[in-house]
Structures are given as C-alpha cells and as structure tokens.
Scaffold this motif. Structure first.
Motif, PDB file in Angstrom:
ATOM      1  N   LEU A  13     -20.411  17.285  17.382  1.00  0.00           N
ATOM      2  CA  LEU A  13     -19.153  17.710  18.015  1.00  0.00           C
ATOM      3  C   LEU A  13     -18.850  16.887  19.259  1.00  0.00           C
ATOM      4  CD1 LEU A  13     -19.333  21.641  17.928  1.00  0.00           C
ATOM      5  CD2 LEU A  13     -17.910  20.170  16.499  1.00  0.00           C
ATOM      6  N   CYS A  46     -13.518  22.017  20.236  1.00  0.00           N
ATOM      7  CA  CYS A  46     -13.081  20.941  19.344  1.00  0.00           C
ATOM      8  C   CYS A  46     -12.185  19.950  20.077  1.00  0.00           C
ATOM      9  CB  CYS A  46     -12.352  21.538  18.144  1.00  0.00           C
ATOM     10  SG  CYS A  46     -13.450  22.588  17.174  1.00  0.00           S
ATOM     11  N   ASP A  51     -13.937  17.402  14.703  1.00  0.00           N
ATOM     12  CA  ASP A  51     -14.687  18.548  15.232  1.00  0.00           C
ATOM     13  C   ASP A  51     -14.287  19.836  14.507  1.00  0.00           C
ATOM     14  OD1 ASP A  51     -16.005  16.976  17.041  1.00  0.00           O
ATOM     15  OD2 ASP A  51     -15.071  17.817  18.842  1.00  0.00           O
TER      16      ASP A  51
END
Ligand SMILES: Cc1cc2nc3c(=O)[nH]c(=O)nc-3n(C[C@H](O)[C@H](O)[C@H](O)COP(=O)(O)OP(=O)(O)OC[C@H]3O[C@@H](n4cnc5c(N)ncnc54)[C@H](O)[C@@H]3O)c2cc1C
Length: 459
Positions: A13, A46, A51
């Motif tokens: 991420l 995100c 992500d």
C-alpha cells in the motif's frame, strides 16, 4: 488471516496500513460524528487505484467486513466498522477542472471544499451540499442536496461518470454508454456497488451569488412557514432557500441582542444576475421585515463554507429525516411546537427544497425515487457534550414522530443514522428498489459492501 498476509498488504500500500497498535490509530478511526466510536482491525489508507484494488482483494479473500470511507461525515458513521477493514480514500483528494468542457474530475477522497477551491477561479461550480468539509463521495452516491438544487438539480443529476473498483477487484468505468446499469445505480444507490475512485461532474457558470441567512423571531414561525411553503414552490429556479429552526450563535457576526435566541429563518441562494437580485428579494423583504438580514453578494465558496466554523468535527449528532410532499397547516403546527424546543445551540431542523431542476428528472432515471416530493426534511440534535446525547436524541425522535404522519414513507438515505432498518431503505428507494437489488446481484453478489444503507442482492 495471518501476520504475513497483513504484512504483504502493508508492503503493497502506497498510502499505508494502520492497525490498533499504531500511534495514529485513534485519530484514523475517528469520524465526524463523535457519537460513533468503532474499532476496525485494519485501516487501509489508499493513495491511488492500485491501493484500492489491493484493499478490496484483501477484504474479499480474507472474508473481512469492509467499510468505505471518504469524508467521514456519514450520520451513522458508515465509513467505519468494528473488527473489519476500512478502505479509507481520504488521501485521494485531487481535483482537476477542464474549463473548456466545463467538467470536473474529483478523487474518491476529495471534500467539497477541494472542489469549490478548484472550480471557483474558472467561474464554475458543481452542485453539492452546504458544508465544505463533507466528502464528495458519500454525498454524491446518496444524491446530493444543496444551495444549487433548484437551479442545477441534485449532485447526481450532474454526475457524468465514475471510475470504480468492484467487489471482484476489477477496475471499471461507468457512464451513460459504458456499464450503464452501474452508472444508473451509483446515482443514489450509495456505496453498495463498489469503491468509487473518481467522479466526473458537469460544472455550471456560477461565481458570485446573492445569498445568506434571513432570520425571523420564533413567535413568527407559523406565518413564516405558511408564506415560505407557497413562495418557494413558485419561485424561479435560480432562487433556492431552505427553511431552518435554529439558535443564533453567541458571537460575531451576529448582533448581541439576538445571541442564543431561538429563531426561524431561510438560507437563500440566488444565482441569477446580481443586478436583478434586489428586485428578486423585494417580495421576500416585503413579506415581513426580518429580524436579521445577512443576504447579499457572496462568492460561491464562501457560501459553501459559511457554516463550517459552527459545525466542526467532533460534535455529537443524532439524525432523523423524511421526504415531504406537502407542508400542511397541521404539519406546520407540529413543526412550531418542536422547533421551539431546540434542545441545544447546535441543534436544528432544515427543510431543503427538492423541486425545481431536481423534480424535472424522471423518478426512474436514477435510484432517487422521490422526484415528486417538495422537501427533504432533516432534524438534527447536535451538541459537543456527550452527556447531552440522550437529550438531543430524544428531541430528534419526538420531533420526527410528530411529523412522520405528514411525511412520505422514505427519506434521503444520507440523512439517516444506521439504525433505520431494511424496510426504511426499501421505502426510500420506492419502485427503484428491485432494480437496485438486481444490479447489486450482478456487481456484488456476496454483499461484500454492506456497511451502508444496505441493498441486499436479489435472490
Ligand atoms: C455537517 C453535515 C452537513 C451535511 N450537509 C449535507 C448537505 O447539505 N447535502 C447533502 O446532500 N448531504 C449532507 N450531509 C450528509 C452527507 O451527504 C452524508 O453524511 C454523506 O454520507 C457524507 O459523505 P462522506 O464521504 O463525507 O462520508 P463517509 O462517512 O466517508 O462515507 C459515507 C458512506 O458513503 C459511502 N462511500 C464513501 N466513499 C465512498 C467511495 N469512494 N466509494 C463508494 N462508497 C463510498 C460508503 O457507504 C460510506 O459508508 C451532511 C452531513 C454532515 C455531517
């Protein structure tokens, strides 16, 4: 779910993964309504579409409860969940304006203040709500009512398309031409169909309005409401005005003699030519001299953020709502009884007009079924002090109980807590509910996205 699967998610991420042992956890799980306190297992911040895809795949593969969070304003705190994964789009706040095409692209985590900031220099505006810290995503996906509703329609009426990540992890575009069923569903069906990573809006030539609040004494509220119900429904489309019961805040710019007074009022927004404004407001000012008249020329972003300083994050909120077709004399009597009993300085009741341009869209053109209703009513008990939770909740419930017999069976889904139940959601979508269920089955058959005003997949 093992430690190594979590570590793999974390490593992938760009925006970062927050767990209960991280120092930023308590800040990251907070939402706007301080009445809500949920403890997710994981918060995936995100930064981009990749992500979001990783987070959706992780939730599905590990059978985790998942919530989607953008601005965090949802009344029932539906952006966060207990023990699950929060897909938090708040880092995705980009906005891009195309001044030639008069279109705007907003990231899935943008706030309305971000949009107003970006569009204003081009003399453009996208219809939104009345507080600039509200998320573009949640407000749009539920409908979107604000100062421009009578002139430009709901926010969804200005939504040209979305990009989103579906429950199976696929990234798709939904427009009138591509995935048109999904495009139909996201214009009011909430976060039921996937994670929207970007919105494409049509913008309007709006720069400086003639707008602001106009207040009358609470003793005049029967007369004001009776005048307002017939005036606003006949007013030209470029004039919007929502009715409110409120308490005057004890500070500038309000005059001292009105501080802490319960009053009624209308917050106006005229988007027509400024040189015509005084003429448009002549019958309003002529109806009865207001106790306070703060209406005048104001740049659009200033109007959009006028109430931000009053409604800061971290207050306790309890919401009740309904759609309203008609404001009868009996309903007005009940409004005055309960509106005169506002329990705290922050508590309020708003009647937002949803006629004008919003009513020109067919009831089945989007999931938003109540195109024939005249108002969206919202009663909010609000206070900073958690010990007043019961007081504000009871007042809102009593007020709503008294008015509901004069209202429609459904309400605007964005003005509801999370406790209203399936029948109420069904009533709010009316005849469009069955189609929403079918589309839900196609795009989210296992109901992965269920922390919302949920639409279960059809059987
Ligand atoms: C102070 C205040 C003023 C408001 N004023 C107005 C107003 O004037 N007009 C109006 O129409 N509404 C108004 N609202 C209601 C508002 O529309 C809803 O609270 C809305 O849910 C907020 O969106 P958000 O992104 O900030 O919320 P969040 O809590 O972040 O999200 C709410 C829900 O939306 C869905 N969602 C969020 N982001 C995404 C995404 N990227 N993809 C898919 N689903 C997503 C999810 O189901 C989520 O649970 C107001 C709310 C507050 C608290």
């Amino acid at each position: 779910m093992t430690e190594s699967t979590v570590a793999t998610l974390k490593a992938g991420l760009r925006g970062g993964l927050i767990t209960p042992s991280d120092s930023g956890y308590d800040e990251a799980r907070k939402v706007y309504n301080a009445m809500i306190s949920r403890r997710p297992q994981l918060i995936a911040r995100c930064a981009d579409v990749a992500d979001v895809i990783a987070a959706v795949n992780f939730a599905r593969e590990n059978k985790m409860l998942v919530s989607i969070r953008s601005g965090g304003h949802n009344a029932g705190g539906l952006g966060v969940c207990d023990d699950g994964l929060v897909i938090d789009l708040s880092p995705m706040r980009y906005v891009r304006v195309d001044p030639k095409k008069k279109t705007v692209i907003a990231g899935g985590g943008a706030l309305w203040g971000d949009v107003d900031h970006a569009t204003h220099p081009f003399g453009l505006a996208v219809p939104s709500g009345i507080i600039s810290t509200t998320g573009v995503a949640g407000l749009t996906l539920g409908g979107g009512i604000g100062h421009l509703t009578r002139q430009c329609g709901l926010t969804i009426d200005n939504l040209l398309g979305v990009e989103m990540v579906l429950a199976n992890g696929k990234f798709v575009t939904a427009t009138a031409k591509e995935n048109s069923d999904l495009y139909w569903a996201v214009r009011g069906g909430g976060g039921n169909f996937g994670v929207v990573t970007s919105f494409l809006f049509k913008a309007h030539d709006i720069h400086t309005n003639y707008a602001g609040p106009m207040l009358w004494h609470i003793e005049e509220s029967v007369d004001v409401l009776k005048w307002y119900r017939s005036f606003i429904t006949k007013a030209p489309r470029d004039l919007n005005g929502f009715f409110a019961f409120l308490v005057v805040p004890p500070g500038p710019p309000f005059p001292e003699h009105l501080h802490n007074k319960k009053m009624c009022g209308v917050v106006w927004c005229y988007t027509g030519p400024l040189k015509k404004a005084e003429k448009v407001f002549k019958p309003i000012r002529g109806f009865r001299k207001p106790a306070l008249d703060m209406v005048g020329p104001i740049p659009h972003p200033m109007l959009q953020s006028m109430f931000d300083a009053l409604y800061v994050p971290g207050l306790q909120w309890y919401w009740k709502a309904d759609f309203v077709h008609e404001l009868s004399d009996e309903a007005i009597t009940q409004h005055v009884v309960h509106g005169s009993r506002l329990p705290t300085m922050f508590s309020t009741m708003h009647l937002y007009p949803i006629d004008g341009a919003a009513s020109r869209v067919k009831a089945n053109a989007t999931p938003w079924a109540y195109r024939d209703a005249k108002w969206s009513e919202v009663i909010v008990g609000v206070d900073p002090d958690p010990s007043n939770k019961e007081k504000i909740t009871n007042w809102a419930k009593e007020y709503w109980n008294a008015l509901h017999p004069y209202s429609a069976p459904g309400a605007y889904v964005n003005f509801m807590m999370d406790t209203e139940g399936e029948d109420r959601v069904k009533a709010s979508y009316g005849k469009n509910f069955a189609r929403l269920q079918k589309i839900k089955k196609k795009f989210d058959p296992t109901n992965l996205f269920r922390v919302n005003q949920n639409i279960k997949p059809s059987k």
